[in-house]
Design a protein around this motif. Structure first.
Motif, PDB file in Angstrom:
ATOM      1  N   ARG A 101      32.810  -1.623  -2.021  1.00 12.40           N
ATOM      2  CA  ARG A 101      34.126  -1.205  -2.529  1.00 12.40           C
ATOM      3  C   ARG A 101      34.087  -0.795  -3.997  1.00 12.40           C
ATOM      4  N   GLY A 102      33.358  -1.538  -4.811  1.00 15.48           N
ATOM      5  CA  GLY A 102      33.353  -1.248  -6.243  1.00 15.48           C
ATOM      6  C   GLY A 102      32.010  -0.803  -6.781  1.00 15.48           C
ATOM      7  N   TYR A 103      31.093  -0.432  -5.920  1.00 19.13           N
ATOM      8  CA  TYR A 103      29.732  -0.101  -6.352  1.00 19.13           C
ATOM      9  C   TYR A 103      29.252   1.140  -5.619  1.00 19.13           C
ATOM     10  N   TYR A 104      28.609   2.045  -6.355  1.00 22.09           N
ATOM     11  CA  TYR A 104      28.064   3.243  -5.742  1.00 22.09           C
ATOM     12  C   TYR A 104      26.807   3.666  -6.487  1.00 22.09           C
ATOM     13  N   LYS A 105      25.732   3.860  -5.759  1.00 22.30           N
ATOM     14  CA  LYS A 105      24.485   4.339  -6.343  1.00 22.30           C
ATOM     15  C   LYS A 105      23.785   5.203  -5.304  1.00 22.30           C
ATOM     16  N   LYS A 106      23.298   6.353  -5.738  1.00 27.27           N
ATOM     17  CA  LYS A 106      22.591   7.260  -4.845  1.00 27.27           C
ATOM     18  C   LYS A 106      21.391   7.821  -5.598  1.00 27.27           C
ATOM     19  N   ILE A 107      20.218   7.732  -4.956  1.00 30.08           N
ATOM     20  CA  ILE A 107      18.983   8.204  -5.555  1.00 30.08           C
ATOM     21  C   ILE A 107      18.337   9.171  -4.566  1.00 30.08           C
ATOM     22  N   VAL A 108      18.106  10.393  -4.994  1.00 31.62           N
ATOM     23  CA  VAL A 108      17.506  11.423  -4.138  1.00 31.62           C
ATOM     24  C   VAL A 108      16.211  11.893  -4.787  1.00 31.62           C
ATOM     25  N   VAL A 109      15.118  11.835  -4.017  1.00 25.42           N
ATOM     26  CA  VAL A 109      13.805  12.260  -4.505  1.00 25.42           C
ATOM     27  C   VAL A 109      13.317  13.425  -3.659  1.00 25.42           C
ATOM     28  N   GLN A 110      12.907  14.501  -4.340  1.00 25.72           N
ATOM     29  CA  GLN A 110      12.341  15.658  -3.655  1.00 25.72           C
ATOM     30  C   GLN A 110      11.538  16.478  -4.652  1.00 25.72           C
ATOM     31  N   TYR A 141      29.909  -9.960   4.542  1.00 27.25           N
ATOM     32  CA  TYR A 141      31.020 -10.654   3.888  1.00 27.25           C
ATOM     33  C   TYR A 141      31.150 -10.250   2.420  1.00 27.25           C
ATOM     34  N   ASP A 142      30.809  -9.025   2.097  1.00 23.58           N
ATOM     35  CA  ASP A 142      30.884  -8.487   0.740  1.00 23.58           C
ATOM     36  C   ASP A 142      30.006  -9.234  -0.254  1.00 23.58           C
ATOM     37  N   GLY A 143      28.926  -9.843   0.232  1.00 25.57           N
ATOM     38  CA  GLY A 143      27.987 -10.530  -0.651  1.00 25.57           C
ATOM     39  C   GLY A 143      26.968  -9.589  -1.256  1.00 25.57           C
ATOM     40  N   ALA A 144      26.859  -8.382  -0.702  1.00 20.20           N
ATOM     41  CA  ALA A 144      25.929  -7.379  -1.221  1.00 20.20           C
ATOM     42  C   ALA A 144      26.419  -5.998  -0.796  1.00 20.20           C
TER      43      ALA A 144
END
Length: 141
Positions: free
Chosen positions: A37-46, A97-100
């Motif tokens: 809900r409060g976290y966003y990370k995106k890593i793209v390798v090419q 349970y929103d622990g990770a």
């Protein structure tokens, strides 16, 4: 003469099998995402380039990957069986349970996509653990 022909044929077949194992990383895209809900990370390798996005409304930050790290990524990628990627089991279930945050690894190679089931961010399945840690290191830099 038969022995020479047999030896040549064996060598030819063995060389063909070895070359099939080599991965063409130019046509491969590896994408790791982690979100909640409060976290966003995106890593793209090419193509020895990485794009890191640290928020839903953020622009990706692009950087080049040095040869040493690229070789590590290629080595870990070659150990992964793409066909079995979707069947990997997550070692923990904190995401329920929103622990990770929910982590996901998606690999696109030769216009075919292979994707894992969701797993806890920070606790990937052991078969892809080293590759995921190499990808996550880009977000720390």
């Amino acid at each position: 003469m038969r022995i020479l022909s047999l030896l040549f044929l064996t060598l030819f077949i063995a060389t063909g099998c070895c070359s099939q194992k080599k991965t063409n990383m130019a046509s491969t895209q590896i994408e790791y995402s982690a979100l909640s809900r409060g976290y966003y990370k995106k890593i793209v390798v090419q193509n020895q380039t990485v794009l890191v996005t640290n928020g839903r409304d953020q622009q990706p930050i692009e950087s080049k990957i040095d040869d040493a790290k690229w070789n590590k990524i290629k080595a870990e990628f070659s150990k992964i069986s793409l066909d079995k990627l979707s069947t990997l089991k997550a070692p923990t279930e904190k995401r329920f349970y929103d622990g990770a945050a929910i982590g996901n690894l998606k690999i696109t190679q030769n216009q075919k996509t292979y994707e894992t089931a969701g797993f806890d961010n920070g606790f990937p399945p052991k078969e892809i653990e080293k590759l995921v840690k190499l990808l996550v290191d880009f977000a720390k830099e």
